[in-house]
Scaffold this motif. Structure first.
Motif, PDB file in Angstrom:
ATOM      1  N   SER A 122     -24.124  36.926 -10.025  1.00 41.44           N
ATOM      2  CA  SER A 122     -24.067  37.762  -8.828  1.00 41.44           C
ATOM      3  C   SER A 122     -22.700  37.718  -8.159  1.00 41.44           C
ATOM      4  CB  SER A 122     -25.144  37.294  -7.830  1.00 41.44           C
ATOM      5  OG  SER A 122     -25.043  38.003  -6.615  1.00 41.44           O
ATOM      6  N   ILE A 123     -22.167  36.520  -7.958  1.00 41.45           N
ATOM      7  CA  ILE A 123     -20.883  36.362  -7.278  1.00 41.45           C
ATOM      8  C   ILE A 123     -19.751  36.995  -8.077  1.00 41.45           C
ATOM      9  CG2 ILE A 123     -19.159  34.664  -6.547  1.00 41.45           C
ATOM     10  CD1 ILE A 123     -21.503  32.840  -5.786  1.00 41.45           C
ATOM     11  N   THR A 124     -19.778  36.822  -9.403  1.00 40.31           N
ATOM     12  CA  THR A 124     -18.731  37.374 -10.254  1.00 40.31           C
ATOM     13  C   THR A 124     -18.752  38.896 -10.234  1.00 40.31           C
ATOM     14  OG1 THR A 124     -18.870  35.440 -11.713  1.00 40.31           O
ATOM     15  CG2 THR A 124     -17.767  37.393 -12.579  1.00 40.31           C
ATOM     16  N   VAL A 125     -19.942  39.476 -10.333  1.00 40.38           N
ATOM     17  CA  VAL A 125     -20.082  40.930 -10.339  1.00 40.38           C
ATOM     18  C   VAL A 125     -19.643  41.534  -9.001  1.00 40.38           C
ATOM     19  CG1 VAL A 125     -21.789  42.798 -10.342  1.00 40.38           C
ATOM     20  CG2 VAL A 125     -21.876  41.028 -12.099  1.00 40.38           C
ATOM     21  N   ALA A 126     -19.998  40.849  -7.913  1.00 39.59           N
ATOM     22  CA  ALA A 126     -19.751  41.401  -6.579  1.00 39.59           C
ATOM     23  C   ALA A 126     -18.390  41.031  -5.993  1.00 39.59           C
ATOM     24  CB  ALA A 126     -20.850  40.929  -5.622  1.00 39.59           C
ATOM     25  N   ALA A 127     -17.644  40.122  -6.632  1.00 40.13           N
ATOM     26  CA  ALA A 127     -16.408  39.590  -6.051  1.00 40.13           C
ATOM     27  C   ALA A 127     -15.385  40.648  -5.628  1.00 40.13           C
ATOM     28  CB  ALA A 127     -15.768  38.589  -7.018  1.00 40.13           C
ATOM     29  N   PRO A 128     -15.021  41.605  -6.485  1.00 39.44           N
ATOM     30  CA  PRO A 128     -14.011  42.595  -6.067  1.00 39.44           C
ATOM     31  C   PRO A 128     -14.438  43.397  -4.844  1.00 39.44           C
ATOM     32  CG  PRO A 128     -14.302  42.623  -8.446  1.00 39.44           C
ATOM     33  CD  PRO A 128     -15.409  41.780  -7.892  1.00 39.44           C
ATOM     34  N   LEU A 129     -15.675  43.870  -4.844  1.00 40.48           N
ATOM     35  CA  LEU A 129     -16.169  44.653  -3.710  1.00 40.48           C
ATOM     36  C   LEU A 129     -16.325  43.786  -2.473  1.00 40.48           C
ATOM     37  CD1 LEU A 129     -18.795  46.819  -5.619  1.00 40.48           C
ATOM     38  CD2 LEU A 129     -16.711  47.640  -4.515  1.00 40.48           C
ATOM     39  N   ASP A 130     -16.617  42.509  -2.651  1.00 39.80           N
ATOM     40  CA  ASP A 130     -16.747  41.595  -1.521  1.00 39.80           C
ATOM     41  C   ASP A 130     -15.401  41.399  -0.832  1.00 39.80           C
ATOM     42  OD1 ASP A 130     -18.238  39.939   0.159  1.00 39.80           O
ATOM     43  OD2 ASP A 130     -17.691  38.144  -0.961  1.00 39.80           O
ATOM     44  N   MET A 171     -23.133  48.167   0.509  1.00 37.96           N
ATOM     45  CA  MET A 171     -24.230  48.574  -0.371  1.00 37.96           C
ATOM     46  C   MET A 171     -23.790  48.555  -1.832  1.00 37.96           C
ATOM     47  SD  MET A 171     -25.902  51.675   1.881  1.00 37.96           S
ATOM     48  CE  MET A 171     -27.258  51.970   0.742  1.00 37.96           C
ATOM     49  N   ALA A 172     -22.545  48.999  -2.073  1.00 41.57           N
ATOM     50  CA  ALA A 172     -22.025  49.014  -3.441  1.00 41.57           C
ATOM     51  C   ALA A 172     -21.888  47.599  -3.997  1.00 41.57           C
ATOM     52  CB  ALA A 172     -20.664  49.717  -3.474  1.00 41.57           C
ATOM     53  N   ARG A 173     -21.615  46.635  -3.110  1.00 39.14           N
ATOM     54  CA  ARG A 173     -21.532  45.236  -3.534  1.00 39.14           C
ATOM     55  C   ARG A 173     -22.922  44.635  -3.719  1.00 39.14           C
ATOM     56  NH1 ARG A 173     -20.747  40.385   0.602  1.00 39.14           N
ATOM     57  NH2 ARG A 173     -22.699  41.375   1.179  1.00 39.14           N
ATOM     58  N   ASN A 174     -23.819  44.899  -2.770  1.00 35.03           N
ATOM     59  CA  ASN A 174     -25.130  44.256  -2.770  1.00 35.03           C
ATOM     60  C   ASN A 174     -26.035  44.710  -3.899  1.00 35.03           C
ATOM     61  OD1 ASN A 174     -24.336  42.901  -0.502  1.00 35.03           O
ATOM     62  ND2 ASN A 174     -25.707  43.935   0.910  1.00 35.03           N
ATOM     63  N   ALA A 175     -25.985  45.995  -4.243  1.00 30.04           N
ATOM     64  CA  ALA A 175     -26.898  46.523  -5.265  1.00 30.04           C
ATOM     65  C   ALA A 175     -26.733  45.802  -6.612  1.00 30.04           C
ATOM     66  CB  ALA A 175     -26.726  48.030  -5.411  1.00 30.04           C
ATOM     67  N   PRO A 176     -25.521  45.785  -7.198  1.00 28.64           N
ATOM     68  CA  PRO A 176     -25.366  45.062  -8.472  1.00 28.64           C
ATOM     69  C   PRO A 176     -25.403  43.551  -8.295  1.00 28.64           C
ATOM     70  CG  PRO A 176     -23.247  45.905  -7.738  1.00 28.64           C
ATOM     71  CD  PRO A 176     -24.277  46.479  -6.808  1.00 28.64           C
ATOM     72  N   GLY A 177     -24.930  43.066  -7.129  1.00 29.30           N
ATOM     73  CA  GLY A 177     -24.928  41.620  -6.898  1.00 29.30           C
ATOM     74  C   GLY A 177     -26.327  41.046  -6.855  1.00 29.30           C
ATOM     75  N   SER A 178     -27.224  41.692  -6.098  1.00 31.86           N
ATOM     76  CA  SER A 178     -28.598  41.213  -6.009  1.00 31.86           C
ATOM     77  C   SER A 178     -29.361  41.460  -7.304  1.00 31.86           C
ATOM     78  CB  SER A 178     -29.320  41.899  -4.839  1.00 31.86           C
ATOM     79  OG  SER A 178     -28.763  41.491  -3.610  1.00 31.86           O
ATOM     80  N   PHE A 179     -29.028  42.549  -7.996  1.00 30.95           N
ATOM     81  CA  PHE A 179     -29.623  42.814  -9.304  1.00 30.95           C
ATOM     82  C   PHE A 179     -29.307  41.658 -10.259  1.00 30.95           C
ATOM     83  CE2 PHE A 179     -29.750  44.488 -13.585  1.00 30.95           C
ATOM     84  CZ  PHE A 179     -30.820  45.368 -13.595  1.00 30.95           C
ATOM     85  N   ALA A 180     -28.038  41.236 -10.254  1.00 37.58           N
ATOM     86  CA  ALA A 180     -27.613  40.145 -11.134  1.00 37.58           C
ATOM     87  C   ALA A 180     -28.235  38.814 -10.719  1.00 37.58           C
ATOM     88  CB  ALA A 180     -26.089  40.029 -11.127  1.00 37.58           C
ATOM     89  N   LEU A 181     -28.340  38.560  -9.406  1.00 36.82           N
ATOM     90  CA  LEU A 181     -28.898  37.304  -8.910  1.00 36.82           C
ATOM     91  C   LEU A 181     -30.328  37.098  -9.385  1.00 36.82           C
ATOM     92  CD1 LEU A 181     -28.932  34.778  -7.067  1.00 36.82           C
ATOM     93  CD2 LEU A 181     -29.601  36.292  -5.197  1.00 36.82           C
ATOM     94  N   PHE A 182     -31.184  38.050  -9.059  1.00 36.99           N
ATOM     95  CA  PHE A 182     -32.596  37.902  -9.392  1.00 36.99           C
ATOM     96  C   PHE A 182     -32.864  38.188 -10.869  1.00 36.99           C
ATOM     97  CE2 PHE A 182     -32.584  38.683  -4.808  1.00 36.99           C
ATOM     98  CZ  PHE A 182     -33.401  37.652  -4.373  1.00 36.99           C
ATOM     99  N   GLY A 183     -32.068  39.079 -11.459  1.00 34.58           N
ATOM    100  CA  GLY A 183     -32.243  39.393 -12.873  1.00 34.58           C
ATOM    101  C   GLY A 183     -31.864  38.230 -13.774  1.00 34.58           C
ATOM    102  N   ALA A 184     -30.686  37.645 -13.534  1.00 31.71           N
ATOM    103  CA  ALA A 184     -30.241  36.520 -14.358  1.00 31.71           C
ATOM    104  C   ALA A 184     -31.146  35.307 -14.162  1.00 31.71           C
ATOM    105  CB  ALA A 184     -28.792  36.155 -14.015  1.00 31.71           C
ATOM    106  N   SER A 185     -31.649  35.130 -12.936  1.00 32.32           N
ATOM    107  CA  SER A 185     -32.579  34.038 -12.675  1.00 32.32           C
ATOM    108  C   SER A 185     -33.863  34.224 -13.477  1.00 32.32           C
ATOM    109  CB  SER A 185     -32.901  33.973 -11.175  1.00 32.32           C
ATOM    110  OG  SER A 185     -33.876  32.981 -10.911  1.00 32.32           O
ATOM    111  N   ALA A 186     -34.383  35.449 -13.507  1.00 32.28           N
ATOM    112  CA  ALA A 186     -35.602  35.735 -14.266  1.00 32.28           C
ATOM    113  C   ALA A 186     -35.376  35.561 -15.763  1.00 32.28           C
ATOM    114  CB  ALA A 186     -36.079  37.159 -13.965  1.00 32.28           C
TER     115      ALA A 186
END
Length: 299
Positions: free
Chosen positions: A225-233, A179-194
């Motif tokens: 998304s991948i960069t933000v989530a990499a350590p937690l992943d 959850m700690a990985r997905n929350a910021p990762g998905s935020f970055a994915l859809f946010g940066a895309s928008a």
């Protein structure tokens, strides 16, 4: 009495399932081998060099013919298919649903706080973050896929049903880190895309983006998304690929990783993931964004 949420969206539920499911199947066929390589690199606890790279990636098939090597990159395909297709349907089909809920019920609050333009992008990002948090329900399929890729001996000839019955909640190991990985990762994915669609292309209705615009926006979102989530992943992967009976906490994994491999080990597997962001998004995020509106014309 609490108000009833308005969740009606522009695309039908069937269209979202078909569009996102199709993208998941296509992505699986092309990118499962790359995912296997990334997981094996992240799970490797020794230093990587040119001489050890092949044994790390191909394992016992390191000296086998090329065809055998390539086939060895498809372990756990059944688990991967179940996880990837379900995950893509949930993620790409679920984010628009969360976005509809937020837009139709909380748009005024977002507009007042961030302004109309930024508020629209924040709603997309927030919807993505909520989707990512909920994705934890799919963790057992993800855990089985990872174990099959990097630790197949953990199965010991057991089938899926038997593993679920015997292991139970063990399959949810690492749920907090997920959850700690997905929350910021998905935020970055859809946010940066928008942000890319809005600021780079000036698109007001994100559904009207072309294939090319979706492609560029998807790359921006995925890299972020991948960069933000990499350590937690990396931490999540280490927890999940252990034997079923092993109970190692996330903090223990972090301490051992930093002590034995250094802090840069948290970014293991980042390079191969980023290298395939462009093609991967063509077959997944871009494909889903383009197919969902298309399927909406018929279902």
């Amino acid at each position: 009495m609490s108000p009833t949420l308005n969740v009606k969206g522009s695309d039908s539920g069937a269209a979202r399932i078909l569009g996102s499911g199709t993208s998941g199947i296509a992505e699986l066929l092309v990118f499962h081998p790359v995912d296997t390589i990334a997981k094996r690199l992240m799970s490797n606890k020794s230093k990587v060099s040119m001489s050890t790279l092949s044994p790390i990636i191909f394992r016992e098939h390191a000296t086998a013919p090329l065809a055998t090597k390539l086939l060895s990159l498809f372990p756990g395909l059944g688990y991967a298919a179940g996880y990837k297709v379900t995950q893509r349907i949930y993620k790409y089909g679920g984010q628009p649903w969360f976005s509809d809920v937020i837009s139709r019920n909380y748009k005024t609050q977002f507009t007042n706080i961030f302004g109309e333009r930024k508020g629209k992008m924040m709603m997309q990002a927030t919807a993505g973050s909520l989707t990512g948090i909920g994705e934890v329900v799919l963790l057992p399929l993800d855990a089985l896929k990872i174990k099959r890729q990097v630790n197949p001996e953990a199965f010991r000839g057991r089938g899926v049903v038997r593993i679920f019955l015997e292991e139970g909640t063990t399959l949810y190991r690492g749920w907090g880190w997920t959850m700690a990985r997905n929350a910021p990762g998905s935020f970055a994915l859809f946010g940066a895309s928008a942000v890319t669609k809005d600021y780079l292309f000036g698109i007001e209705d994100y559904h009207k983006a072309t294939w090319g615009q979706n492609f560029v926006a998807s790359i921006a979102g995925a890299v972020a998304s991948i960069t933000v989530a990499a350590p937690l992943d990396t931490i999540k992967t280490r927890i999940q690929n252990a034997n079923f009976e092993s109970k190692v906490s996330g903090m223990t994994v972090v301490k051992e990783l930093i002590r034995n491999e250094g802090p840069t080990a948290l970014l293991k597997g980042l390079t191969p993931k980023i290298l395939v962001v462009g093609p991967k998004l063509v077959f997944s995020y871009t494909l889903a964004q383009s197919l969902i509106p298309w399927f909406s014309k018929y279902v």
